[in-house]
Every structure is written in structure tokens, then in C-alpha cells.
Design an enzyme around this catalytic site. Sequence first.
Site, PDB file in Angstrom:
ATOM      1  N   GLU A   1      45.130  33.406  47.896  1.00  0.00           N
ATOM      2  CA  GLU A   1      45.202  33.534  46.456  1.00  0.00           C
ATOM      3  C   GLU A   1      45.922  32.580  45.603  1.00  0.00           C
ATOM      4  O   GLU A   1      47.210  32.470  45.646  1.00  0.00           O
ATOM      5  CB  GLU A   1      46.056  35.146  46.300  1.00  0.00           C
ATOM      6  CG  GLU A   1      45.600  36.178  47.367  1.00  0.00           C
ATOM      7  CD  GLU A   1      44.352  37.099  46.521  1.00  0.00           C
ATOM      8  OE1 GLU A   1      43.939  36.475  45.674  1.00  0.00           O
ATOM      9  OE2 GLU A   1      43.944  37.898  47.140  1.00  0.00           O
TER      10      GLU A   1
ATOM     11  N   CYS B   1      49.451  34.944  37.585  1.00  0.00           N
ATOM     12  CA  CYS B   1      48.253  34.040  38.072  1.00  0.00           C
ATOM     13  C   CYS B   1      47.027  34.299  37.293  1.00  0.00           C
ATOM     14  O   CYS B   1      46.058  33.514  36.840  1.00  0.00           O
ATOM     15  CB  CYS B   1      47.909  34.396  39.443  1.00  0.00           C
ATOM     16  SG  CYS B   1      47.705  35.987  40.174  1.00  0.00           S
TER      17      CYS B   1
END
Length: 478
Positions: free
Chosen positions: A244, A278
Site C-alpha cells: 500500500e 495517503c
Amino acid sequence: MEMFIDGRYTPALSGKVMDVTDPTTGARFDSVPLGDAADADAAIRAAARAFPTWARVPMTERVRVQKACAQALRDHAPRIGAVLHRELGRPLPGCIGEIARSADLLDIYAEEGLRLQATMALGAAPGERTMVTRDPVGVVVAITPFNYPITLLMFKLGAALIAGCPVVAKPSEDTPLSTILLAELFHAAGLPAGLFNVVTGARDLGEALVAHPVPRKIAFTGSVPAGKAIAAAAAGTMKRVTLELGGHSAAIVCADADLDRAAAAIIRHGFANSGQFCYRVNRLYVERPVYQALLDRLVAGVRALTLAPAGGTGDLGPLVNARIFATSEAQVADARSRGARIVAGGDRATGPGFDGGCYLPPTLIADATPDMLIMREETFGPVIGIAPVDSPAEALHLANDSRFGLAGFVFTGDLAKGLALCEGFEAGSVWLNDIQRSSHHVPFGGMKESGLGREKGRYGVESYLEYKTIYLSWEPPL
Ligand code: NAD
């Protein structure tokens, strides 16, 4: 505080330590062991010892233990949230909220465990059967960043444990304490020793974990360069990877959008956790007829946000360290030098309560152009770039003209156009007309350089299982 290996607090074998500092003041307030390859090996061996027993524990018992851990997390959310607040600098309510929400994910993963199935093909000849079953992959290394240290660890830990895999976790150098406390808490709640180990240290400790021959999977959340280095190193022993990575997510605001709703969602999402997030909104493409009207709403919304000084309350804390702050600072300077307008924020906050930390007020860069860093590179800070466009098609083209593909956001009053834009986005998750919290039940992850694989829900659990096909044959007695 010490590391937590095999159910016990443990110093580094070298005896070395590293400081943990408070980002609101810059002052050291604790230390953790500076682990190295020898500590990585000790933790991995503890996990490997625990693996065969845990892999055979019936699913209903694994679920019971995991739910007990989830409840312990809820019960201790204020205590662990306070430690997270101290090491991360995010205002306290958001830290307590992160812990409580992580407990929900543990429960959801536990319930997914109960739904796991194996299959048996029916087409075989008499005296033959072919079964397809699932085995836990083995020891898992979980490497996490600083921004949501508990949530992002839970993405991995909850799925791995329910699948039957022990975990060695390496939290970020900036935020190790909350993760260590979690390991102790889960052990006290009934998780057997060796299943959740925490080692602390810098990048070389992470590299030692990845290179170690025993783990079968690396679950990583962090930056794109680190993700690429990990994928390359993991290939040496063909470890499975879930990555990720970074994002640079775009929002498209069409001329027929509800501008109040769009502005509120963009501000909430773009500045959460001081932009250290993010899949935050990082850049905006706005149709020209509503460009100024949206800017006005964004500026008004940003002016209502407050900075939380050291020891005080507010909406945005400091950035976690000078390295993370430097990216925002460089992107603002680059935009200024290329002729963009800074319509809110832009300069470091100073004065009593702010001088010890890296505080940046929420910043809006208007008239940004594609060559500016703010429109090309991840910021990971409270800065949004905004550009006018002539059509939704142009906006989509610019949004997708990126090596990142984590998330996308669309605002329009026309559902058909909205769906077409959502489908056209090259991103793992896309939101239309509002930005709700990402659900724990559905896959989360990135396209392109934003990552590999998916976490959460059953998709997350499945990535900790290997398929195994078993061919049976016997002499039919009848
Ligand atoms: P980082 O990549 O610098 O560090 C993350 C972790 O990886 C730390 O524990 C670090 O010690 C370790 N590490 C670094 N290099 C390594 C290597 N070569 N081998 C093994 N371990 C290594 O990230 P950060 O600055 O802590 O966090 C910010 C980044 O994380 C941003 O790019 C952000 O987008 C990303 N992030 C992504 C998601 C997502 O779900 N996609 C979520 C949160 C953060």
C-alpha cells in the site's frame, strides 16, 4: 519502552536505543530499542515457533481470541490513543478514534474467517476426488508508516491472525510506542506468545526482516521508493507482497456540482491528519464556470480550521518531522516561483506553542499548472493544488496522467456523467459527490505505482492464504 517478542518485553540484543520525540515540541520523551538483524531473527524465530500450533487452532477459537483483542482495544482506546497523540502530534480525539475504529476492523476480519470455504469438484470419477483447500502462508512481516500506525497495522494483523499466520511488526521510527502497547494488550487479552511480535528500529531493521529466509509474506504500507525496494528484495526468496504505497489523488469538480458539499468534503478529506494521509485529496480540477465560486468556498472553509499548539486543542497538529514538512515547503515554494497564487496558508506557523514543531496552516494553491510539483508529486502535508479545466474529459485526462492510482473523487449533479468519470478513473477507490470514510468490508489498495494487492474485508484475509489442491483416490468398496 522495550520491544515485544514472544510474549515478553525485550531490549535490543545490542543494547542500543533510539529516541521518541513529541512532534508538537520536538522534545524527546521516551526511547525504544534500536533493533538490528539479530533482533529481527529472534522475533521471526518466535513467530515461526508459534505458527504450527496457531495454524491448527479451530477457526471458532481464533475468532474468539481476535474478538477478545478487539474488545481490549476498545476498552483501552483512551490510554493507547493518548500515547499515539504524544508520538504523532495529531489532536487527541482523532487518535482515540483511530484506536476504536481499528477494533471494528479486527471484528470484521474475525467474521470473514467464519465465512472462509474450501471446495471440492464434483466431476471426478468414482474413487477420486479433488479438493481445493487454503493454507495460511506462514510468518508475516508487517511494516507500517507513522501516519495511522494502528489502523494500518490492523489492516495486516487482523487478516493474518485470522488466516492462521503469526506476525512480526515493525512500526515507523516516529511512532513505535502505540504498536508496542498493542502487542502487550493483545497478549494480555489471550493472544498466545509469538503470534504478534513488535521490533523497533530504522530502515535497516526493515531490510533485515524482508531479507530473512523464514517469512513467507511482507505486508507493507509506506512510500513508493520503499515499496519498490521491498518488492525487489522480497523477490529474492519469492515472498508474497502486499504493498500500500503513496498517492496523489485528484478530485474533479464539474460545473453542475453541489459546490457547498464538494468544498466541505474536500476540506475535511484534504486536511485530515494535517494532510498526512495517503488517499487524501491532493489536487483539484475544477470546471471554469465554477472555479472562482469553489475557490471562495474552499478559502472560507480553510479559514475556519485551527492549528493545535503544543498542549492545546485544534483541528490540525504539526507534521510529524522535518523530513515530512520539507515536502510541503518545497511544493509551496515551487508553486510560488512558477506563478501560482497561494490563496490560503503557505507559511510555517511560528510563535508560542508552534516554534518547537513543524506546523503548516492548511494551504490552497490556486492556478496550479501541470508542471508544478503540487500537481505531480505526493505532498503528504496540508497543501492542495487547484487548477481550472475546460471540460470533465480534460479533468479526467489530467487526473489519470499520473504514476499514482490510489483514489479519485468526482463531484457532479449528473449521475450518468459521474458514473462515467468514476469508471474512467485509474484508481483503486473512487468517491462520487461526497467522501465517506473508507469501508472495512471492501477492498482497499492502489493501481499503478500506488501499490500491489488489496487489504480489508475478505479480500484482505485471502491474501494471507495459499490455495492447495489435494487429489484423493481410493478403491470404491461398492
Ligand atoms: P516510509 O516508506 O519512509 O516508511 C514506512 C516504513 O517502512 C517505516 O517503518 C520504515 O522504517 C520502513 N522502511 C523504509 N524503507 C524500507 C526498506 N527499504 N525496507 C524495509 N523497510 C523500510 O513511509 P513514511 O514516511 O513513514 O510514510 C509516508 C508514506 O506512506 C507516504 O508515501 C504515504 O502515501 C504512504 N502511505 C500509504 C498508505 C496506503 O494505504 N497506500 C497509507 C498510509 C501511508
